[in-house]
Design an enzyme around this catalytic site. Sequence first.
Site, PDB file in Angstrom:
ATOM      1  CD  GLU A  55      -1.785  -2.100   2.312  1.00 20.11           C
ATOM      2  OE1 GLU A  55       0.128  -2.295   1.324  1.00 20.11           O
ATOM      3  OE2 GLU A  55      -1.969  -3.216   2.774  1.00 20.11           O
ATOM      4  CB  THR A 167      14.040 -41.088  -6.718  1.00 21.92           C
ATOM      5  OG1 THR A 167      14.454 -41.790  -6.062  1.00 21.92           O
ATOM      6  CG2 THR A 167      12.530 -40.372  -6.519  1.00 21.92           C
ATOM      7  CB  SER A 174      19.072 -38.655  -8.244  1.00 27.37           C
ATOM      8  OG  SER A 174      19.738 -37.837  -8.135  1.00 27.37           O
ATOM      9  CD1 TRP A 176      21.699 -32.356 -14.954  1.00 30.15           C
ATOM     10  CD2 TRP A 176      20.651 -32.990 -13.163  1.00 30.15           C
ATOM     11  NE1 TRP A 176      22.377 -32.246 -14.151  1.00 30.15           N
ATOM     12  CE2 TRP A 176      21.817 -31.605 -13.537  1.00 30.15           C
ATOM     13  CE3 TRP A 176      19.648 -32.668 -11.570  1.00 30.15           C
ATOM     14  CZ2 TRP A 176      21.909 -31.174 -11.097  1.00 30.15           C
ATOM     15  CZ3 TRP A 176      19.942 -31.654 -10.885  1.00 30.15           C
ATOM     16  CH2 TRP A 176      21.047 -30.944 -10.771  1.00 30.15           C
ATOM     17  CB  THR A 202      20.425 -35.842  -0.595  1.00 30.68           C
ATOM     18  OG1 THR A 202      19.279 -36.770  -0.861  1.00 30.68           O
ATOM     19  CG2 THR A 202      20.395 -34.376  -1.951  1.00 30.68           C
ATOM     20  CG  ASP A 206      22.016 -35.952  -5.133  1.00 23.38           C
ATOM     21  OD1 ASP A 206      23.511 -37.782  -5.851  1.00 23.38           O
ATOM     22  OD2 ASP A 206      21.161 -36.073  -4.945  1.00 23.38           O
ATOM     23  CB  SER A 228      20.132 -38.434  12.995  1.00 23.92           C
ATOM     24  OG  SER A 228      19.389 -38.343  12.799  1.00 23.92           O
ATOM     25  CD  GLU A 304      15.112 -28.510  -4.837  1.00 24.76           C
ATOM     26  OE1 GLU A 304      16.376 -29.126  -5.258  1.00 24.76           O
ATOM     27  OE2 GLU A 304      15.041 -28.235  -4.561  1.00 24.76           O
TER      28      GLU A 304
END
Length: 371
Positions: A55, A167, A174, A176, A202, A206, A228, A304
Amino acid sequence: MYTAVDHQFMSQALAEAQNALYLSNPNPRVGCIIVKDGEVIGRGHTQRVGGPHAEVQALADVKSKGLDPARSTVYVTLEPCNHSGRTPPCVDALIAAKPAMVIVAMSDPNPLVGGKGLERLKAAGIDIRCGLLESEAQALNRGFISRMTRGLPWVRMKIAASLDGKTALPNGQSQWITGPLARADGHHWRAQACAILIGVGTVKEDDPSLNVRDVKTERQPWRIILDSKLETPLGAKVLSNFNASGVILVCASLDSRESQDKAKAFKALGVEVIAMANANGKVDLPKLFTYLAKERHMNEIHVEAGFKLNGSLLREDCVDELLLYYAPFFMGEGIGMVNISPLTALDERQDWQIIDQSLFGPDLRLRLSKK
Ligand SMILES: NC(=O)c1ccc[n+]([C@@H]2O[C@H](COP(=O)([O-])OP(=O)(O)OC[C@H]3O[C@@H](n4cnc5c(N)ncnc54)[C@H](OP(=O)(O)O)[C@@H]3O)[C@@H](O)[C@H]2O)c1
Ligand SMILES: [Zn+2]
């Protein structure tokens, strides 16, 4: 109650709000259009945190053209704020500008302030309407609404898979699965989120950077790694070259000397380390999301992760939306999408509802929400 012209101007205000999509987190994305004698005389959208709201931006736009907002109609996608946060209340700026009418798409979802901004405008003699294109306005701010009404962020889980739902190859590769158009769309969703969340699996496999590259943005989301035992390699790309936003490493416990030493090494890189264990010695997911909403003001989390963490998130009912990309090939052997126990009967299933399907080059994108 609303004319076709009202619909048209509110649509313009919603389009203006889209400009805040990558920018305004954790503030809501708001657009404002000021109309006088049938002409748009000012427009604005929420700026970065600490900057002006929609505003105030729109009123400044009017003034910059040497025009007067008095007796105008203001179209705004969210109820104007009535409280001082990092900026003064928009309600005060509107009252001073003396518009004849303010039309609002949705009221403030915060139960403590909802309706109060409208009441003050009304008390100042301004004609008020609320509810025009309300569901479109709500769709723009799912995360903000979720945080205000549930005390939780909106959690969106992205997965790229082959036609047979794999996947990654059995060897973990993975990159791509999908093509460049689908990946660029993935960055569009990353850019909207307050944070991108992955598991240490991951990171190890990756080594992703997890920043936004394929769309233009002034703001990078936070990066959150669930790890963890603090096994993220110190040289992982995700721990380096972060600009405005940082990295949060979530482990199970910082009680042992060993974990404290590891945490020290991460902190030396500028990484935050926090601990939240569940009964299995993994990260407590519901507790983490409550913390991210309440303490870190995060609206939308973009997941992801891989098979394991995706499975835990689904089993623990932490996911609000699925963003699935299917590349048109069969992988045969490979790692699946989510680690969940097989159903023993079909009526045990949890159904999802497809809310959108689109093609990105050769790849199919499905968006689903909980039924
Ligand atoms: N196609 C895609 O969309 C896509 C996306 C991402 C990854 N991937 C692939 O997925 C593979 C990696 O899969 P992943 O399952 O190992 O990775 P992940 O799901 O990202 O990470 C799993 C790890 O997260 C940690 N974790 C912490 N708290 C957890 C909790 N409450 N529940 C579950 N996990 C928790 C666990 O390690 P600790 O016990 O040590 O904490 C667990 O091993 C790679 O091959 C990668 O290429 C594919
Ligand atoms: Zn405001």
